[in-house]
Design an enzyme around this catalytic site. Structure first.
Site, PDB file in Angstrom:
ATOM      1  N   CYS A   1      47.788  47.375  24.551  1.00 47.27           N
ATOM      2  CA  CYS A   1      48.122  45.999  24.162  1.00 47.27           C
ATOM      3  C   CYS A   1      47.122  45.483  23.145  1.00 47.27           C
ATOM      4  CB  CYS A   1      48.158  45.103  25.388  1.00 47.27           C
ATOM      5  SG  CYS A   1      46.668  45.205  26.370  1.00 47.27           S
TER       6      CYS A   1
ATOM      7  N   LYS B   1      55.336  46.190  41.267  1.00 43.08           N
ATOM      8  CA  LYS B   1      56.533  46.764  40.626  1.00 43.08           C
ATOM      9  C   LYS B   1      56.063  47.500  39.378  1.00 43.08           C
ATOM     10  CE  LYS B   1      59.811  46.706  37.948  1.00 43.08           C
ATOM     11  NZ  LYS B   1      59.962  47.863  37.039  1.00 43.08           N
TER      12      LYS B   1
ATOM     13  N   SER C   1      56.181  43.039  27.719  1.00 45.04           N
ATOM     14  CA  SER C   1      56.545  42.559  26.386  1.00 45.04           C
ATOM     15  C   SER C   1      56.771  41.038  26.380  1.00 45.04           C
ATOM     16  CB  SER C   1      57.829  43.256  25.935  1.00 45.04           C
ATOM     17  OG  SER C   1      58.879  42.898  26.810  1.00 45.04           O
TER      18      SER C   1
ATOM     19  N   GLU D   1      50.550  38.464  30.650  1.00 46.15           N
ATOM     20  CA  GLU D   1      49.751  39.238  29.689  1.00 46.15           C
ATOM     21  C   GLU D   1      50.747  39.987  28.814  1.00 46.15           C
ATOM     22  OE1 GLU D   1      46.393  39.164  29.939  1.00 46.15           O
ATOM     23  OE2 GLU D   1      46.394  37.998  31.779  1.00 46.15           O
ATOM     24  N   LEU D   2      50.880  39.553  27.574  1.00 41.27           N
ATOM     25  CA  LEU D   2      51.982  40.075  26.753  1.00 41.27           C
ATOM     26  C   LEU D   2      51.479  40.873  25.552  1.00 41.27           C
ATOM     27  CD1 LEU D   2      54.151  36.837  27.047  1.00 41.27           C
ATOM     28  CD2 LEU D   2      54.041  38.805  28.588  1.00 41.27           C
TER      29      LEU D   2
ATOM     30  N   GLU E   1      54.961  44.087  16.903  1.00 41.82           N
ATOM     31  CA  GLU E   1      54.114  45.054  17.604  1.00 41.82           C
ATOM     32  C   GLU E   1      54.622  46.465  17.291  1.00 41.82           C
ATOM     33  OE1 GLU E   1      54.227  44.937  21.933  1.00 41.82           O
ATOM     34  OE2 GLU E   1      52.047  44.831  21.962  1.00 41.82           O
TER      35      GLU E   1
HETATM   36  P1  NAD Z   1      58.584  45.459  29.354  1.00 42.26           P
HETATM   37  O1  NAD Z   1      58.505  44.004  29.170  1.00 42.26           O
HETATM   38  O2  NAD Z   1      59.792  46.170  28.838  1.00 42.26           O
HETATM   39  O3  NAD Z   1      58.500  45.856  30.893  1.00 42.26           O
HETATM   40  C1  NAD Z   1      57.397  45.461  31.693  1.00 42.26           C
HETATM   41  C2  NAD Z   1      57.815  45.447  33.143  1.00 42.26           C
HETATM   42  O4  NAD Z   1      58.749  44.403  33.343  1.00 42.26           O
HETATM   43  C3  NAD Z   1      58.495  46.726  33.625  1.00 42.26           C
HETATM   44  O5  NAD Z   1      58.018  47.027  34.917  1.00 42.26           O
HETATM   45  C4  NAD Z   1      59.956  46.334  33.664  1.00 42.26           C
HETATM   46  O6  NAD Z   1      60.734  47.065  34.580  1.00 42.26           O
HETATM   47  C5  NAD Z   1      59.870  44.888  34.073  1.00 42.26           C
HETATM   48  N1  NAD Z   1      61.035  44.045  33.728  1.00 42.26           N
HETATM   49  C6  NAD Z   1      61.977  44.245  32.774  1.00 42.26           C
HETATM   50  N2  NAD Z   1      62.858  43.224  32.767  1.00 42.26           N
HETATM   51  C7  NAD Z   1      62.466  42.359  33.724  1.00 42.26           C
HETATM   52  C8  NAD Z   1      62.943  41.098  34.167  1.00 42.26           C
HETATM   53  N3  NAD Z   1      64.027  40.508  33.642  1.00 42.26           N
HETATM   54  N4  NAD Z   1      62.272  40.457  35.155  1.00 42.26           N
HETATM   55  C9  NAD Z   1      61.163  41.013  35.699  1.00 42.26           C
HETATM   56  N5  NAD Z   1      60.668  42.202  35.308  1.00 42.26           N
HETATM   57  C10 NAD Z   1      61.301  42.870  34.340  1.00 42.26           C
HETATM   58  O7  NAD Z   1      57.251  46.064  28.721  1.00 42.26           O
HETATM   59  P2  NAD Z   1      56.846  47.603  28.560  1.00 42.26           P
HETATM   60  O8  NAD Z   1      57.642  48.182  27.413  1.00 42.26           O
HETATM   61  O9  NAD Z   1      56.885  48.278  29.863  1.00 42.26           O
HETATM   62  O10 NAD Z   1      55.304  47.472  28.137  1.00 42.26           O
HETATM   63  C11 NAD Z   1      54.835  47.371  26.823  1.00 42.26           C
HETATM   64  C12 NAD Z   1      54.444  45.948  26.522  1.00 42.26           C
HETATM   65  O11 NAD Z   1      53.436  45.513  27.427  1.00 42.26           O
HETATM   66  C13 NAD Z   1      53.851  45.792  25.145  1.00 42.26           C
HETATM   67  O12 NAD Z   1      54.362  44.635  24.534  1.00 42.26           O
HETATM   68  C14 NAD Z   1      52.362  45.598  25.423  1.00 42.26           C
HETATM   69  O13 NAD Z   1      51.677  44.907  24.422  1.00 42.26           O
HETATM   70  C15 NAD Z   1      52.391  44.848  26.706  1.00 42.26           C
HETATM   71  N6  NAD Z   1      51.101  44.954  27.397  1.00 42.26           N
HETATM   72  C16 NAD Z   1      50.273  43.848  27.460  1.00 42.26           C
HETATM   73  C17 NAD Z   1      49.027  43.941  28.083  1.00 42.26           C
HETATM   74  C18 NAD Z   1      48.082  42.743  28.161  1.00 42.26           C
HETATM   75  O14 NAD Z   1      47.139  42.774  28.939  1.00 42.26           O
HETATM   76  N7  NAD Z   1      48.295  41.702  27.382  1.00 42.26           N
HETATM   77  C19 NAD Z   1      48.629  45.143  28.661  1.00 42.26           C
HETATM   78  C20 NAD Z   1      49.485  46.243  28.562  1.00 42.26           C
HETATM   79  C21 NAD Z   1      50.723  46.131  27.944  1.00 42.26           C
END
Ligand code: NAD
Length: 423
Positions: free
Chosen positions: A208, A103, A153, A174-175, A307
């Site tokens: 991240c 996804k 996130s 991984e957040l 962040e």
């Molecule tokens: P997000 O949490 O908004 O979305 C991530 C994914 O989750 C998207 O595909 C989204 O559609 C999906 N999603 C949203 N609500 C959901 C739910 N209720 N249930 C299941 N899936 C759902 O994050 P983002 O804005 O796309 O990405 C940025 C974040 O990702 C930043 O916080 C960044 O630090 C983090 N990140 C972490 C790593 C790591 O390896 N630790 C790597 C890259 C990005």
């Protein structure tokens, strides 16, 4: 599929640029990194998944641990690496023998959809699916899979973990992060300054493990800040497609992300911080935020606590290493960090006290390229880890313990009827 990705790299890089606004230099690594990850598992998966035979204390008991894939693994990814993010997880899950339902982010679904099309084009088995859509689609994925690998996130990670808990399926999360970079007085200041600028600005800060806070010992503070300003000022910004390496960083990937950066910087400046470079979005088309060096920051500012995910380098002056450590650890996040010092032993000792899942001494954001190392966050930055040698692929399997009797006997002494122990 690895070869298909290599052959289609140029098209994939162009799609990444279109979806994210990345510079060519920031986009070009996406297929290359995915291929590196695939090669790693191709080389090691078989050995990592081979059954193990622990020693048995009972001579007639042959023991085995075998690794059986979860039938269906869900992989939910963010937008900051449209190809990289799914590729960090999916090759391992597939090679473990699981089917995968992916996804991608609703902001950047095209590059990944193309990679999945490649999987079909080569005639690979029908075990890699893609579900496009927003959070509701992600939630639906969590509802049908047997293991969920989530990157995104903290807020969404909590929702995913809660639902996985209800369903009693395992999750690996991984957040986000708020990575500190500590500069001690004996450090190679130019290297540290360049590392801080690259670490904070790569992908326009939308990584991240981007550098999000810098703590510098008092004695070298002014010199360090001057060098950071110099290197930040040399960054070439813009999204140029088809003409490689003419800019260093690109745009913010969404207007919402641009606003978060703007709000944090504006609030910091209103509270007394100074922007020595940048400090306001670029006028004209596109969502461009320039490299911004912030000084006179305090720990209560959002730019030091939440962040940012933008090309911002907030620099704080500290009396000594102990203060740097205390302030670095005063965070809900614990993804990664860096320490710069000429004294490697002291650097390692300090690194061991920073509460993060990955840390570099005299380097930045580089542990992720060594796939024998785990990549996972502490505190609110995650649960579980990707990579990390055998653990990085066994996580997609369930261990089965098998005992086989090597010599048959009529019955075991503890079976019925229960008799008094013989002496
Ligand atoms: P997000 O949490 O908004 O979305 C991530 C994914 O989750 C998207 O595909 C989204 O559609 C999906 N999603 C949203 N609500 C959901 C739910 N209720 N249930 C299941 N899936 C759902 O994050 P983002 O804005 O796309 O990405 C940025 C974040 O990702 C930043 O916080 C960044 O630090 C983090 N990140 C972490 C790593 C790591 O390896 N630790 C790597 C890259 C990005």
């Amino acid at each position: 599929w690895r070869d298909w990705l290599a052959e289609h790299s140029a098209d994939l890089v162009d799609l990444v640029q279109q979806e994210t606004g990345k510079s060519y230099g920031d986009a070009v690594g996406e297929p290359a990194y995915g291929i590196q990850v695939t090669d790693y598992w191709l080389e090691h998966a078989e050995a990592f998944l081979a059954p193990e035979h622990p020693e048995s204390a009972v001579p007639t008991h042959r023991l085995e641990i075998s690794h059986h894939p979860y039938p269906l693994v869900g992989v939910i990814s963010p937008w900051n690496g449209p190809l990289t993010m799914p590729m960090l997880d999916i090759p391992a899950a597939l090679m473990a023998g699981a089917a995968v339902l992916s996804k991608p982010s609703e902001l950047t679904p095209l590059t990944w959809a193309e990679a999945v099309r490649g999987w079909r084009e080569i005639g690979a088995p029908d075990v890699l699916g893609i579900a496009t859509g927003d959070g509701a689609t992600g939630a639906a994925v969590v509802d049908v899979v047997d293991f969920i690998q989530f990157t995104g996130s903290v807020r969404t990670g909590r929702a995913v973990a809660a639902r996985a808990g209800e369903r009693l399926i395992p999750s690996s999360l991984e957040l986000g992060g708020k990575d500190p970079l500590i500069v001690l007085a004996d450090a190679d200041l130019d290297r540290a300054a360049r590392a801080a600028v690259w670490g904070a600005c790569v992908f326009s800060g939308q990584g991240c493990s981007a550098v999000e806070r810098v703590y510098v010992e008092d004695a070298v503070y002014a010199d360090f800040v001057a060098r950071v300003v110099d290197w930040a000022g040399r960054i070439r910004q813009g999204t140029v497609r088809g003409e490689p390496y003419v800019t260093d960083i690109g745009a913010m990937s969404s207007e919402a992300q641009l606003r978060i950066v703007e709000e944090q910087v504006d609030a910091a400046v209103a509270a007394g911080a100074r922007a020595l470079t940048g400090g306001a979005r670029l006028q004209g088309p596109g969502w461009y935020y320039p490299p911004t060096v912030l000084v006179d920051v305090t720990d209560d500012m959002a730019v030091m606590r939440e962040e940012t995910f933008g090309p911002v380098v907030p620099i704080a002056r500290v009396a000594d290493a102990a203060e740097a450590l205390r302030r670095a650890n005063d965070s809900e996040f614990g993804l990664s960090g860096s320490v710069f010092t000429a004294d490697r032993e002291r650097g390692s000792a300090l690194a061991a006290q920073v509460e993060v899942g990955a840390i570099c001494v005299n380097d930045v954001c580089t542990t992720n390229f060594h796939l024998s190392l785990p990549s996972g966050g502490w505190k609110s930055s995650g649960i579980g880890a990707r990579f990390g040698g055998a653990a990085g692929i066994r996580k997609y399997t369930r261990a089965q313990a098998t005992l086989t009797l090597t010599e048959s006997g009529a019955a075991e002494p503890h079976w019925y009827p229960i008799l008094p122990p013989t002496t």
